[in-house]
Design a protein around this motif. Structure first.
Motif, PDB file in Angstrom:
ATOM      1  N   GLU A   1      10.585 -11.435  -2.389  1.00  0.00           N
ATOM      2  CA  GLU A   1       9.924 -12.517  -3.123  1.00  0.00           C
ATOM      3  C   GLU A   1       9.710 -13.684  -2.160  1.00  0.00           C
ATOM      4  OE1 GLU A   1      11.906 -13.586  -6.681  1.00  0.00           O
ATOM      5  OE2 GLU A   1      11.851 -11.563  -7.529  1.00  0.00           O
ATOM      6  N   ILE A   2       8.453 -13.986  -1.898  1.00  0.00           N
ATOM      7  CA  ILE A   2       8.097 -15.011  -0.912  1.00  0.00           C
ATOM      8  C   ILE A   2       7.563 -16.213  -1.672  1.00  0.00           C
ATOM      9  CG2 ILE A   2       6.860 -15.442   1.234  1.00  0.00           C
ATOM     10  CD1 ILE A   2       6.340 -12.383   1.329  1.00  0.00           C
ATOM     11  N   GLU A   3       8.293 -17.283  -1.648  1.00  0.00           N
ATOM     12  CA  GLU A   3       7.914 -18.473  -2.415  1.00  0.00           C
ATOM     13  C   GLU A   3       6.532 -18.962  -1.999  1.00  0.00           C
ATOM     14  OE1 GLU A   3       8.235 -21.246  -5.343  1.00  0.00           O
ATOM     15  OE2 GLU A   3       9.673 -19.637  -4.875  1.00  0.00           O
ATOM     16  N   GLY A   4       5.623 -19.083  -2.991  1.00  0.00           N
ATOM     17  CA  GLY A   4       4.279 -19.583  -2.734  1.00  0.00           C
ATOM     18  C   GLY A   4       3.289 -18.522  -2.281  1.00  0.00           C
ATOM     19  N   TYR A   5       3.709 -17.250  -2.264  1.00  0.00           N
ATOM     20  CA  TYR A   5       2.824 -16.166  -1.820  1.00  0.00           C
ATOM     21  C   TYR A   5       2.783 -15.056  -2.862  1.00  0.00           C
ATOM     22  CZ  TYR A   5       3.002 -18.244   2.859  1.00  0.00           C
ATOM     23  OH  TYR A   5       2.912 -19.106   3.926  1.00  0.00           O
ATOM     24  N   SER A   6       1.700 -14.339  -2.843  1.00  0.00           N
ATOM     25  CA  SER A   6       1.548 -13.130  -3.662  1.00  0.00           C
ATOM     26  C   SER A   6       1.251 -11.968  -2.721  1.00  0.00           C
ATOM     27  CB  SER A   6       0.399 -13.298  -4.665  1.00  0.00           C
ATOM     28  OG  SER A   6       0.104 -12.076  -5.312  1.00  0.00           O
ATOM     29  N   VAL A   7       2.073 -10.936  -2.791  1.00  0.00           N
ATOM     30  CA  VAL A   7       1.879  -9.780  -1.921  1.00  0.00           C
ATOM     31  C   VAL A   7       1.904  -8.515  -2.771  1.00  0.00           C
ATOM     32  CG1 VAL A   7       4.351  -9.606  -1.398  1.00  0.00           C
ATOM     33  CG2 VAL A   7       2.678  -8.551   0.131  1.00  0.00           C
ATOM     34  N   GLY A   8       1.062  -7.581  -2.447  1.00  0.00           N
ATOM     35  CA  GLY A   8       1.033  -6.325  -3.187  1.00  0.00           C
ATOM     36  C   GLY A   8       0.342  -5.241  -2.407  1.00  0.00           C
ATOM     37  N   TYR A   9       0.538  -4.027  -2.836  1.00  0.00           N
ATOM     38  CA  TYR A   9      -0.127  -2.897  -2.187  1.00  0.00           C
ATOM     39  C   TYR A   9      -0.473  -1.850  -3.237  1.00  0.00           C
ATOM     40  CZ  TYR A   9       4.210  -0.185  -2.606  1.00  0.00           C
ATOM     41  OH  TYR A   9       5.305   0.485  -3.085  1.00  0.00           O
ATOM     42  N   LYS A  10      -1.363  -0.989  -2.846  1.00  0.00           N
ATOM     43  CA  LYS A  10      -1.728   0.147  -3.680  1.00  0.00           C
ATOM     44  C   LYS A  10      -2.012   1.323  -2.757  1.00  0.00           C
ATOM     45  CE  LYS A  10      -4.464   1.243  -7.780  1.00  0.00           C
ATOM     46  NZ  LYS A  10      -5.427   0.726  -8.785  1.00  0.00           N
ATOM     47  N   SER A  11      -1.521   2.509  -3.132  1.00  0.00           N
ATOM     48  CA  SER A  11      -1.698   3.684  -2.282  1.00  0.00           C
ATOM     49  C   SER A  11      -1.950   4.908  -3.139  1.00  0.00           C
ATOM     50  CB  SER A  11      -0.445   3.896  -1.409  1.00  0.00           C
ATOM     51  OG  SER A  11      -0.625   4.968  -0.514  1.00  0.00           O
ATOM     52  N   ALA A  12      -2.972   5.677  -2.773  1.00  0.00           N
ATOM     53  CA  ALA A  12      -3.313   6.904  -3.493  1.00  0.00           C
ATOM     54  C   ALA A  12      -3.647   7.988  -2.475  1.00  0.00           C
ATOM     55  CB  ALA A  12      -4.497   6.668  -4.429  1.00  0.00           C
ATOM     56  N   THR A  13      -2.899   9.093  -2.512  1.00  0.00           N
ATOM     57  CA  THR A  13      -3.144  10.180  -1.568  1.00  0.00           C
ATOM     58  C   THR A  13      -4.295  11.055  -2.045  1.00  0.00           C
ATOM     59  OG1 THR A  13      -1.512  11.578  -2.665  1.00  0.00           O
ATOM     60  CG2 THR A  13      -0.757  10.235  -0.818  1.00  0.00           C
ATOM     61  N   CYS A  14      -4.960  11.665  -1.075  1.00  0.00           N
ATOM     62  CA  CYS A  14      -6.060  12.580  -1.385  1.00  0.00           C
ATOM     63  C   CYS A  14      -5.515  13.887  -1.946  1.00  0.00           C
ATOM     64  CB  CYS A  14      -6.879  12.840  -0.120  1.00  0.00           C
ATOM     65  SG  CYS A  14      -8.244  13.998  -0.327  1.00  0.00           S
ATOM     66  N   TYR A  15      -4.436  14.387  -1.351  1.00  0.00           N
ATOM     67  CA  TYR A  15      -3.756  15.584  -1.831  1.00  0.00           C
ATOM     68  C   TYR A  15      -2.384  15.174  -2.361  1.00  0.00           C
ATOM     69  CZ  TYR A  15      -7.395  17.674   1.053  1.00  0.00           C
ATOM     70  OH  TYR A  15      -8.591  18.009   1.611  1.00  0.00           O
ATOM     71  N   GLU A  16      -1.475  16.151  -2.508  1.00  0.00           N
ATOM     72  CA  GLU A  16      -0.149  15.816  -3.035  1.00  0.00           C
ATOM     73  C   GLU A  16       0.570  14.826  -2.130  1.00  0.00           C
ATOM     74  OE1 GLU A  16      -1.437  18.758  -2.981  1.00  0.00           O
ATOM     75  OE2 GLU A  16      -1.185  19.711  -4.934  1.00  0.00           O
ATOM     76  N   VAL A  17       0.433  14.993  -0.824  1.00  0.00           N
ATOM     77  CA  VAL A  17       1.014  14.061   0.142  1.00  0.00           C
ATOM     78  C   VAL A  17      -0.074  13.679   1.133  1.00  0.00           C
ATOM     79  CG1 VAL A  17       3.394  14.869  -0.070  1.00  0.00           C
ATOM     80  CG2 VAL A  17       1.840  16.025   1.506  1.00  0.00           C
ATOM     81  N   GLY A  18       0.152  12.583   1.845  1.00  0.00           N
ATOM     82  CA  GLY A  18      -0.888  12.119   2.757  1.00  0.00           C
ATOM     83  C   GLY A  18      -0.319  11.453   3.995  1.00  0.00           C
ATOM     84  N   GLY A  19      -1.243  11.000   4.859  1.00  0.00           N
ATOM     85  CA  GLY A  19      -0.857  10.434   6.140  1.00  0.00           C
ATOM     86  C   GLY A  19      -0.913   8.925   6.212  1.00  0.00           C
TER      87      GLY A  19
END
Length: 409
Positions: free
Chosen positions: A178-196
């Motif tokens: 938790e970074i005061e004054g910042y918003s951080v996020g990510y999103k990840s979706a693999t093409c197959y079951e697992v990815g690189g």
């Protein structure tokens, strides 16, 4: 006696009885053949029926190593010939013996049954008819056994891939700082079951935050294994407190020294160190897509690559760039799965990605990520995902808003 009714004579009655007996015998043979779902058991069952029930001297499936009885050589691919089902070894070439092919539903021959009659005599019509019927039933049973094995193998592989997918997802940041004054996020979706694709966020002892987005060449399981190795090496360097430029340099050398396969699976990466108290960021780009930053006055900057992808050339050095990150600024790191989403022959492209990022009205990471994914999905019009997609968004909140942390895979 009614006119037109013919009663069979004695010989006809015997013929009918023999036909019924043959059908019963073939039905029983069919039941035995279909009683197993293992390919080898199906073939062994056929050989036993031929020798025991039909009283042939021997039978074999050439080039499978399976033979029963005498008078048939199972294969000419071995010097002495393999042991047969009942412990004897064949001694005659099957070239001149009767052969009955086992074909699949598409007419492709799977194997063939070779039969040796007693004392080398020719087969009777009854024996030939029986063997043809047996071969038809055996072909169905054999194809079913092979399909079953494929289904079992596929289910096992799918189970392993599901487990690998869960493990890989668990290696994504589970608890972001938790970074005061910042918003951080990510999103990840693999093409197959697992990815690189690889993404990491680490809080350092001096209060700075280190973030990384990387993309291993290729897709699927091999790239996923390589990304796991990359994560272990990256985390070890971060814990030791190495500077950003040194991390990139040593990660490149590590990838190169992993060997030929690792070099083919080179890694593009972009590293970020956030100094939250100073409102400043430091970036090193190692052959990755440019990082985008939009300042509150609308001005934009990109962090271009300062060197080759990691693992491509040994001894490579990288330089870092520093940039102020005042309130109202936002940053986007991404893998090329976002820009290489296609609609027909047209790709989404970095220009369209930058346009959607810059025009997004949301001021937090979660809203920006949603807007980008929506824009890409709208563009591809329901088309399949062609590559792993990962994005990291960092925003500095205006007006002293509290920290906002988002993470979605």
């Amino acid at each position: 006696m009614a006119t037109g009714i013919h009663l069979p004579d004695h010989n006809e009655t015997i013929d009918l009885q023999q036909q019924v007996f043959r059908l019963q015998a073939l039905l029983e043979a069919s039941r035995q053949v279909h009683a197993t779902i293992r390919e080898e058991d199906v073939l062994e069952s056929v050989l036993r029926i031929v020798v025991r029930e039909l009283e042939m001297a021997g039978a074999a499936f050439p080039n499978t190593g399976l033979v029963y009885g005498e008078g048939v050589e199972p294969s000419r691919e071995t010097e002495a010939g393999p042991a047969d089902v009942n412990g004897t070894t064949g001694n005659c070439s099957p070239a001149a013996l009767p052969r009955f092919p086992l074909k699949d539903r598409d007419g492709k021959q799977m194997t063939e049954l070779v039969v040796a009659a007693p004392e080398g005599r020719e087969l009777t019509i009854y024996e030939s008819d029986f063997l043809e019927g047996l071969a038809l039933q055996a072909a169905v049973a054999l194809e079913n056994a092979r399909n079953h094995k494929r289904n079992v193998d596929f289910a096992r592989v799918q189970q392993d891939l599901d487990a690998a997918r869960n493990i890989q997802r668990s290696l994504l940041p589970q608890h972001l700082p938790e970074i005061e004054g910042y918003s951080v996020g990510y999103k990840s979706a693999t093409c197959y079951e697992v990815g690189g694709d690889y993404l990491d966020i680490v809080e350092l002892a001096d209060g700075s935050i280190l973030m990384a987005v990387a993309d291993v060449a290729g897709k699927g399981l091999a790239s996923a294994i390589m990304s796991t190795s990359f994560r272990a090496a990256f985390r070890a360097l971060v814990i030791n407190g190495a500077p950003l430029e040194e991390i990139a340099k040593r990660m490149n050398q590590h990838q190169w020294q992993e060997g030929e396969e690792a070099r083919r699976r080179y890694v593009t990466a972009i590293f970020l160190k956030l100094y939250p108290d100073h409102g400043e960021i430091e970036v090193v780009n190692a052959g990755h897509n440019p990082g985008f930053v939009i300042h509150p006055d609308g001005s934009q900057c990109q962090f271009e690559s300062s060197g080759t992808p990691l693992g491509l050339i040994p001894g490579m050095t990288y330089t870092s760039e520093r940039c102020p990150f005042p309130a109202g600024s936002r940053l986007l790191f991404y893998t090329d799965g976002l820009t290489e989403a296609f609609r027909g022959d047209e790709e989404f492209g970095p220009e369209r990605l930058m346009e959607n990022f810059s025009k997004c009205n949301s001021r937090n990471a979660d809203g920006i990520l949603d807007a980008l994914w929506t824009a890409i999905q709208s563009f591809v019009e329901g088309g399949p995902q062609g590559d792993d997609m990962t994005a990291l968004v960092l925003c500095r909140m205006a007006g002293g808003h509290p920290a906002s942390v988002e993470s979605r895979a």
